[in-house]
Structures are given as structure tokens and as C-alpha cells.
Design a protein around this motif. Structure first.
Motif, short mmCIF file in Angstrom:
data_model
loop_
_atom_site.label_atom_id
_atom_site.label_comp_id
_atom_site.label_asym_id
_atom_site.label_seq_id
_atom_site.Cartn_x
_atom_site.Cartn_y
_atom_site.Cartn_z
N CYS A 50 0.61 -1.16 -0.33
CA CYS A 50 -0.10 -0.04 0.22
C CYS A 50 0.74 0.84 0.27
O CYS A 50 1.64 1.39 0.72
CB CYS A 50 -1.09 -0.51 1.36
N VAL A 51 0.02 2.14 -0.85
CA VAL A 51 1.25 3.79 -0.31
C VAL A 51 -0.08 5.01 -0.50
O VAL A 51 -0.88 4.50 -0.72
CB VAL A 51 1.50 3.80 -1.89
N LEU A 52 0.93 5.43 0.77
CA LEU A 52 -0.04 6.29 1.38
C LEU A 52 0.69 8.16 1.64
O LEU A 52 1.80 7.74 1.01
CB LEU A 52 -0.66 6.06 3.04
N GLY A 53 0.12 8.47 1.45
CA GLY A 53 0.67 9.89 1.39
C GLY A 53 0.00 10.90 1.45
O GLY A 53 -1.70 11.05 1.03
N PRO A 54 0.41 12.25 2.34
CA PRO A 54 -1.33 12.75 1.87
C PRO A 54 -1.05 13.78 -0.09
O PRO A 54 -0.68 13.48 -0.51
CB PRO A 54 -0.50 14.68 2.40
N ASP A 244 4.34 10.30 13.57
CA ASP A 244 5.12 11.57 12.50
C ASP A 244 3.71 11.12 11.11
O ASP A 244 3.52 12.47 10.58
CB ASP A 244 5.97 11.06 12.52
N VAL A 245 3.33 10.23 10.72
CA VAL A 245 2.47 9.55 9.88
C VAL A 245 1.43 10.48 9.92
O VAL A 245 0.94 11.42 9.53
CB VAL A 245 1.86 8.16 9.67
N ARG A 246 1.28 10.61 11.58
CA ARG A 246 -0.38 11.01 11.65
C ARG A 246 -0.57 12.78 11.51
O ARG A 246 -1.40 13.12 10.72
CB ARG A 246 -1.15 10.60 13.06
N ARG A 247 0.58 12.96 11.88
CA ARG A 247 1.52 14.51 12.26
C ARG A 247 0.86 14.96 10.42
O ARG A 247 0.82 16.00 10.39
CB ARG A 247 2.63 15.02 12.78
N ILE A 248 1.87 14.21 9.95
CA ILE A 248 1.72 14.96 8.81
C ILE A 248 0.59 14.38 7.35
O ILE A 248 0.04 15.73 6.77
CB ILE A 248 2.64 13.88 7.23
N LEU A 250 -1.81 15.54 9.05
CA LEU A 250 -2.73 16.55 10.17
C LEU A 250 -2.32 17.95 9.10
O LEU A 250 -2.54 18.81 9.63
CB LEU A 250 -2.95 16.30 11.50
N GLY A 251 -1.12 17.35 8.59
CA GLY A 251 -0.74 18.84 8.02
C GLY A 251 -0.27 19.43 9.11
O GLY A 251 0.78 20.88 8.32
N THR A 252 0.20 18.92 9.90
CA THR A 252 1.39 19.84 10.77
C THR A 252 3.43 19.80 10.68
O THR A 252 4.28 19.74 11.45
CB THR A 252 0.90 19.37 12.70
N LEU A 253 3.27 18.83 9.78
CA LEU A 253 4.69 18.35 9.89
C LEU A 253 5.48 19.72 8.61
O LEU A 253 4.35 19.40 7.64
CB LEU A 253 5.35 17.53 9.23
#
Ligand code: ATP
Ligand code: MG
Length: 253
Positions: A50-54, A244-248, A250-253
Motif C-alpha cells: 500500500c502507498v499512502l500520503g497526503p 509522525d505519519v499522523r502529523r503529516i 494533519l498537515g502539521t509537519l
């Protein structure tokens, strides 16, 4: 902390199995936009990955690099160890790659059979096609629907038909870009089952998705892309628990 540190362990596990695809330090610049910025990623033969990302992380661009519909600005793509960076899409399709891109179209005014006939015609003789159509339809849970008009199918059924069309070339690797977009929870669950079933028949499958329940159901090794690079790679459970994944997301990294 950059979660890529997790990748070293996972990369060692993956390297125990022969990589079927490798992306090495790939950069892709569209005009002034850096869609990929040194992406390195390896896919093991026979896995679901699987590939995830914002949004805008470079996931679809990664697929375009694999399929050859776009060329890297820099870096290499290897298929079973062979450098295919400059190989056109049709050559890669012949080697065993197939893709269902985001928003892949089916032909609503044609029957299910006619939609499958078009890609099957490239690999099979006319008299072999009816049997192949039924085999493909049963792989995606659409058996008995060959004569229906596609516009009469539900959205989920149309997406499964698109998956069947991508399987018409008997690929070794299937790339699926957001296969559950617009699906109900029930349809997404069924899509996960279809993917497991295809994988059980030895197809390596790479899936881009945002739907966490669906990815959990796939229970696969998962890579997270961020700003065109590999940000984290691990089992889905570890990824889901990674702050860290949760943060990206949510856009906070
Ligand atoms: N053909 C193009 N021309 C210009 N910019 C592009 C092109 N294709 C992609 N981009 C840009 O590259 C970046 C990565 O795009 P990409 O489509 O790979 O993201 P993604 O991770 O698939 O996002 P999404 O989750 O929204 O589908 C984005 O900033 C996008 O706007
Ligand atoms: Mg995309």
C-alpha cells in the motif's frame, strides 16, 4: 524524527524476497513543481503493497514512473533487476505491468463483454475471449453480468470491471490508484477481498489509497510518501500508530 529510520529494518526484510520493482532515487519535476524528490522504494515479488500520503505527495506520479507514462527527471526504475527507465509503456505492459489509474473510464454505452473485449483482443483470439471474459468477471465478483450495459452497473461494479480490464493482459504486477474512491463501505470491503484473491493467484499488487479502513483490511506492507520522498515504511498497524505519519496527514509537519 524522520520515520525513514524504520525503513532500514523493513528494507532488509523486503530484500530477503526478490524485488520485482525498484525505484532508485527518482526525481520528477513538472515545470517548477517537484512531484518526486529522490524517491527510493522496492516492491517484493508477490506482495500487496500500500502507498499512502497526503494530497500532492507524489503517489500518482510514482505510478506514472512505474508504468512509463512519464519519465523521471533523474533516477532509475528497475523491473526484475532490468533497467526500464527509458522503456515506453507498451514495452512495460508486455513485460507484465498493468495499471488502473485514478478515474479510469469504462464505456457506459457498451456491455460488460464489449468493454472487456477491447483489451482482451490484444492478447487473445476472438474464439478464446468469451471464456476469458467469464474468468475475469468471476475474479472480480461480476460473473453472469457480461451482457449488461455498463451504465446500469453500480459505481462499485464499474470499478471492479475496470480492475478486470486491467487484468486482461494477465499482468504480473497490478497498480491500483485509489480503487475505492466513491465506494460504499460494503463495496470497499469487497474490493479488499478481490485484491486478496488476485494476489493469491500470484499477482503483485501496489495500491494507492486514502481509505484507512480499506488499507487495514488489506493488512499489507505500507509506504508513506511525503513531498515526493519515502517518509515511512512498515506494516500497516505500525504506520497507523506512527505519530509522525499522523502529523503529516494533519498537515502539521
Ligand atoms: N502533469 C503535471 N503537471 C504539473 N504538475 C503536476 C503534474 N502532475 C502532478 N503534478 C504535481 O505534482 C505533485 C504530485 O502530484 P501527484 O498527482 O503525484 O500527487 P498524489 O500524491 O497522487 O496526490 P492525490 O492524493 O491528490 O492524488 C502535485 O503538486 C501535483 O500538482
Ligand atoms: Mg493521486
Amino acid at each position: 524524527m524522520n520515520a525513514v529510520t524504520n525503513c532500514k529494518v523493513e528494507a532488509n526484510v523486503a530484500s530477503a524476497v526478490r524485488p520485482i520493482l525498484e525505484v532508485r532515487d527518482v526525481h520528477k519535476v513538472f515545470g517548477g513543481v517537484r512531484a518526486l524528490n529522490g524517491l527510493s522504494l522496492s516492491i517484493a515479488e508477490g506482495e500487496i503493497h500500500c502507498v499512502l500520503g497526503p494530497n500532492g505527495a507524489g503517489k500518482s506520479t510514482f505510478f506514472k514512473m512505474l508504468m512509463g507514462t512519464e519519465r523521471p527527471t533523474m533516477g532509475k526504475i528497475l523491473y526484475k533487476g532490468r533497467d526500464v527507465t527509458r522503456m515506453p509503456s507498451f514495452g512495460r505492459a508486455r513485460l507484465g505491468l498493468s495499471v488502473k489509474f485514478q478515474n479510469m473510464r469504462v464505456f457506459g454505452d457498451l456491455t460488460v463483454f464489449q468493454n472487456l473485449f477491447i483489451p482482451l483482443r490484444r492478447s487473445y483470439r476472438a474464439h478464446q475471449i468469451p471464456e476469458r471474459v467469464e474468468a475475469l468477471l468471476s475474479q472480480v465478483g461480476l460473473q453472469g453480468n457480461a451482457q449488461r450495459l455498463v451504465r446500469e452497473l453500480s459505481h462499485g461494479q464499474q470499478q471492479w470491471l475496470a480492475i478486470a480490464m486491467s487484468m486482461a493482459s494477465d499482468p504480473e504486477i497490478l497498480l491500483l490508484d485509489e480503487p475505492t474512491a466513491g465506494m460504499s463501505v460494503e463495496e470497499s470491503t469487497k474490493t479488499a477481498a478481490i485484491i486478496h484473491e488476485l494476489n493469491a493467484q500470484k499477482v503483485t499488487i501496489i495500491v494507492i489509497e486514502h481509505d484507512m479502513a480499506f488499507i487495514r483490511a488489506l493488512s499489507a506492507r505500507t509506504s508513506v510518501l511525503h513531498y515526493g520522498q519515502l517518509f515511512a515504511q512498515s506494516s500497516f498497524d505500525e504506520i497507523a500508530a506512527n505519530p509522525d505519519v499522523r502529523r503529516i496527514y494533519l498537515g502539521t509537519l
